[in-house]
Design a protein around this motif. Structure first.
Motif, PDB file in Angstrom:
ATOM      1  N   MET A   1       0.846  -1.181   0.000  1.00  0.00           N
ATOM      2  CA  MET A   1       0.000   0.000   0.000  1.00  0.00           C
ATOM      3  C   MET A   1       0.895   1.250   0.000  1.00  0.00           C
ATOM      4  O   MET A   1       1.874   1.315   0.720  1.00  0.00           O
ATOM      5  CB  MET A   1      -0.912  -0.033   1.219  1.00  0.00           C
ATOM      6  CG  MET A   1      -1.729   1.213   1.327  1.00  0.00           C
ATOM      7  SD  MET A   1      -3.333   0.985   2.021  1.00  0.00           S
ATOM      8  CE  MET A   1      -3.104   1.127   3.714  1.00  0.00           C
ATOM      9  N   PHE A   2       0.538   2.225  -0.793  1.00  0.00           N
ATOM     10  CA  PHE A   2       1.304   3.456  -0.959  1.00  0.00           C
ATOM     11  C   PHE A   2       0.864   4.474   0.085  1.00  0.00           C
ATOM     12  O   PHE A   2      -0.287   4.903   0.107  1.00  0.00           O
ATOM     13  CB  PHE A   2       1.080   3.989  -2.384  1.00  0.00           C
ATOM     14  CG  PHE A   2       1.867   5.222  -2.684  1.00  0.00           C
ATOM     15  CD1 PHE A   2       3.225   5.146  -2.937  1.00  0.00           C
ATOM     16  CD2 PHE A   2       1.251   6.459  -2.719  1.00  0.00           C
ATOM     17  CE1 PHE A   2       3.957   6.277  -3.226  1.00  0.00           C
ATOM     18  CE2 PHE A   2       1.974   7.601  -3.004  1.00  0.00           C
ATOM     19  CZ  PHE A   2       3.329   7.507  -3.269  1.00  0.00           C
ATOM     20  N   ASP A   3       1.787   4.879   0.961  1.00  0.00           N
ATOM     21  CA  ASP A   3       1.500   5.865   2.011  1.00  0.00           C
ATOM     22  C   ASP A   3       2.487   7.033   1.854  1.00  0.00           C
ATOM     23  O   ASP A   3       3.639   6.934   2.284  1.00  0.00           O
ATOM     24  CB  ASP A   3       1.639   5.212   3.387  1.00  0.00           C
ATOM     25  CG  ASP A   3       1.292   6.152   4.526  1.00  0.00           C
ATOM     26  OD1 ASP A   3       1.038   7.352   4.284  1.00  0.00           O
ATOM     27  OD2 ASP A   3       1.286   5.675   5.679  1.00  0.00           O
ATOM     28  N   PRO A   4       2.069   8.130   1.225  1.00  0.00           N
ATOM     29  CA  PRO A   4       2.996   9.242   0.972  1.00  0.00           C
ATOM     30  C   PRO A   4       3.579   9.852   2.255  1.00  0.00           C
ATOM     31  O   PRO A   4       4.738  10.271   2.272  1.00  0.00           O
ATOM     32  CB  PRO A   4       2.165  10.270   0.200  1.00  0.00           C
ATOM     33  CG  PRO A   4       0.762   9.794   0.204  1.00  0.00           C
ATOM     34  CD  PRO A   4       0.743   8.386   0.699  1.00  0.00           C
ATOM     35  N   ASN A  60       6.979  -3.264   0.756  1.00  0.00           N
ATOM     36  CA  ASN A  60       6.830  -2.233  -0.275  1.00  0.00           C
ATOM     37  C   ASN A  60       8.210  -1.685  -0.655  1.00  0.00           C
ATOM     38  O   ASN A  60       8.823  -0.957   0.122  1.00  0.00           O
ATOM     39  CB  ASN A  60       5.926  -1.114   0.237  1.00  0.00           C
ATOM     40  CG  ASN A  60       5.576  -0.119  -0.857  1.00  0.00           C
ATOM     41  OD1 ASN A  60       6.168  -0.119  -1.934  1.00  0.00           O
ATOM     42  ND2 ASN A  60       4.603   0.723  -0.568  1.00  0.00           N
ATOM     43  N   PRO A  61       8.700  -2.012  -1.849  1.00  0.00           N
ATOM     44  CA  PRO A  61      10.037  -1.553  -2.257  1.00  0.00           C
ATOM     45  C   PRO A  61      10.151  -0.029  -2.366  1.00  0.00           C
ATOM     46  O   PRO A  61      11.243   0.519  -2.314  1.00  0.00           O
ATOM     47  CB  PRO A  61      10.257  -2.206  -3.617  1.00  0.00           C
ATOM     48  CG  PRO A  61       9.032  -2.940  -3.966  1.00  0.00           C
ATOM     49  CD  PRO A  61       8.074  -2.867  -2.838  1.00  0.00           C
ATOM     50  N   ALA A  66      12.752   5.255  -0.931  1.00  0.00           N
ATOM     51  CA  ALA A  66      12.713   6.540  -0.219  1.00  0.00           C
ATOM     52  C   ALA A  66      13.856   6.621   0.794  1.00  0.00           C
ATOM     53  O   ALA A  66      14.495   7.666   0.958  1.00  0.00           O
ATOM     54  CB  ALA A  66      11.364   6.728   0.480  1.00  0.00           C
ATOM     55  N   TYR A  67      14.113   5.493   1.462  1.00  0.00           N
ATOM     56  CA  TYR A  67      15.211   5.428   2.431  1.00  0.00           C
ATOM     57  C   TYR A  67      16.553   5.658   1.739  1.00  0.00           C
ATOM     58  O   TYR A  67      17.376   6.456   2.178  1.00  0.00           O
ATOM     59  CB  TYR A  67      15.180   4.056   3.112  1.00  0.00           C
ATOM     60  CG  TYR A  67      16.142   3.879   4.256  1.00  0.00           C
ATOM     61  CD1 TYR A  67      15.849   4.359   5.522  1.00  0.00           C
ATOM     62  CD2 TYR A  67      17.341   3.195   4.077  1.00  0.00           C
ATOM     63  CE1 TYR A  67      16.715   4.173   6.581  1.00  0.00           C
ATOM     64  CE2 TYR A  67      18.216   3.007   5.126  1.00  0.00           C
ATOM     65  CZ  TYR A  67      17.903   3.501   6.380  1.00  0.00           C
ATOM     66  OH  TYR A  67      18.777   3.320   7.416  1.00  0.00           O
TER      67      TYR A  67
END
Length: 183
Positions: A1-4, A60-61, A66-67
């Motif tokens: 799931m995409f969590d901005p 989630n890759p 982002a990291y």
């Protein structure tokens, strides 16, 4: 799931960690024995927060991306911050061809501009050379290079960061500055 929000937090935390890590590393090299360990406490706390956020969401890759992006940009910013702080001194060796007007004028011009200059002569491939050893605060490093190149474009310049400084021109100058600010 995409969590901005999570992505931005992951990026921001790693960005802050790596920027602090870069600055702390440079402070350690320059011998800031109190500030570097204090900064490392903040740095490792941020690191553990960021890493735990990513490890908890490895499904989630994009989180990992982002990291990694925060890491890369953090290094870039850390280097820029350290360049702006310009802590410490540099030692600059300038090798000049002899028998020129510029060779005779450069040491005097540098001294007139507040630089400590030690002058000697050496033998190079094409004959005698003048060697100048100049200690400069890193804050004036680029100004020093420009001044040298304006006077003698053929100057061979090498710089390095000294680890220990004692005695001589700079010690006297620093002591005077400390005494005048104390009164």
């Amino acid at each position: 799931m995409f969590d901005p929000t999570l992505l931005m937090m992951t990026f921001g935390i790693n960005f802050a960690y790596v920027a602090l890590n870069t600055i702390r590393f440079m402070l350690t090299i320059k011998g800031y024995r109190l500030l570097a360990p204090l900064l490392s406490m903040i740095e490792i706390t941020i690191y553990i927060l960021g890493l735990s956020m990513v490890l908890d969401r490895l499904d989630n890759p994009i989180n990992l991306f982002a990291y990694a992006l925060g890491y890369a940009i953090g290094i870039s910013l850390g280097i820029k911050i350290e360049d702006k702080l310009a802590l410490g001194y540099i030692m600059v060796t300038v090798i000049l061809p002899t028998n020129t007007e510029n060779e005779k004028n450069l040491p005097k011009i540098l001294r007139d501009n507040g630089y400590g200059v030690t002058q000697s002569y050496a033998e190079g491939l094409e004959g005698e050379r003048m060697v100048l050893e100049i200690l400069s605060p890193r804050k004036t490093e680029q100004t020093l290079y420009r001044l040298i190149k304006e006077i003698e474009a053929r100057a061979f310049i090498i710089s390095y960061v000294p680890k220990y400084i004692s005695g001589g021109f700079w010690t006297k100058k620093i002591r005077k500055r400390q005494n005048s600010s104390a009164t």
